[in-house]
Design an enzyme around this catalytic site. Structure first.
Site, PDB file in Angstrom:
ATOM      1  N   HIS A 223      -3.686   7.685  -2.850  1.00 44.01           N
ATOM      2  CA  HIS A 223      -2.888   7.582  -1.633  1.00 44.01           C
ATOM      3  C   HIS A 223      -1.425   7.381  -2.036  1.00 44.01           C
ATOM      4  CE1 HIS A 223      -6.348   6.222   1.232  1.00 44.01           C
ATOM      5  NE2 HIS A 223      -6.710   7.231   0.449  1.00 44.01           N
TER       6      HIS A 223
ATOM      7  N   GLU B  13       0.794   5.245  -1.219  1.00 42.21           N
ATOM      8  CA  GLU B  13       1.144   3.865  -1.542  1.00 42.21           C
ATOM      9  C   GLU B  13       0.648   3.477  -2.934  1.00 42.21           C
ATOM     10  OE1 GLU B  13       0.364   4.103   2.941  1.00 42.21           O
ATOM     11  OE2 GLU B  13      -0.560   4.885   1.121  1.00 42.21           O
TER      12      GLU B  13
ATOM     13  N   CYS C 153      -3.899   2.266   4.887  1.00 37.88           N
ATOM     14  CA  CYS C 153      -5.317   1.970   5.071  1.00 37.88           C
ATOM     15  C   CYS C 153      -5.595   0.567   4.517  1.00 37.88           C
ATOM     16  CB  CYS C 153      -6.174   3.029   4.370  1.00 37.88           C
ATOM     17  SG  CYS C 153      -6.106   2.917   2.558  1.00 37.88           S
TER      18      CYS C 153
ATOM     19  N   CYS D  68      -4.848   0.318   0.714  1.00 38.59           N
ATOM     20  CA  CYS D  68      -3.418   0.283   0.381  1.00 38.59           C
ATOM     21  C   CYS D  68      -2.756  -0.993   0.874  1.00 38.59           C
ATOM     22  CB  CYS D  68      -2.718   1.519   0.947  1.00 38.59           C
ATOM     23  SG  CYS D  68      -3.250   3.046   0.158  1.00 38.59           S
TER      24      CYS D  68
END
Length: 167
Positions: free
Chosen positions: A54, A56, A84, A87
């Site tokens: 992801h 992040e 999410c 993260c």
């Protein structure tokens, strides 16, 4: 602090992901008004798909590579999609206390989790979350992604339905 320039940089990262056929999420981490690191979503395509890359997480790995002398209390994260749970947890475990995002993730966003009932380490964290910064610009990237029949990632998700039904 003016959030717009930082979110614009995160949107550039998201556009780069979209241009490569990846899910269009971008992230920048700033310190005292300067961008330290950035990242965008990778490996969301079927042939390389994983849920570890992801935006992040990519940015956090780059931040760790800068060394331990950076004070996480002064860092701000700007991301084009609400982090999410993975993260969000990784950000707060790394000491980041300010998270700004563009578009809410009704499917898997983690920033609304109530930390108070958790163990003392989490219960006493004071996290600042700001939502909706350049929301429409981020939504446009998601609409472009979900409208493309070549992209199957999260195609049937509540997030995709929300993005595509908004005018």
């Amino acid at each position: 602090m003016d959030y717009i320039p930082f979110m614009q940089s995160a949107l550039i990262e998201a556009r780069q992901a979209l241009d490569r056929g990846e899910f269009p999420v971008g992230c920048v981490i700033s310190n005292a008004g300067e961008i330290l690191v950035s990242g965008c979503r990778a490996n969301s395509r079927p042939e390389t798909r994983n849920e570890l890359d992801h935006a992040e997480m990519v940015a956090l790995r780059r931040l760790v590579d800068l060394g331990p002398e950076i004070d996480p209390n002064n860092l701000c994260v700007f991301t084009t999609l609400e982090p999410c749970l993975m993260c969000y947890s990784a950000l707060i475990l790394n000491g980041i206390k300010t998270i700004i995002y563009a578009y809410e993730d009704t499917f898997g966003g983690g920033t609304t989790i109530d930390l108070k009932p958790l163990r003392p380490f989490y219960r006493h964290l004071n996290i600042k979350v700001v939502s909706g910064v350049l929301r429409e610009k981020s939504r446009t990237l998601f609409r472009d992604f979900f409208s493309n029949p070549d992209n199957s990632y999260l195609r049937q998700s509540p997030l995709a339905r929300q993005v595509l039904r908004e005018p």
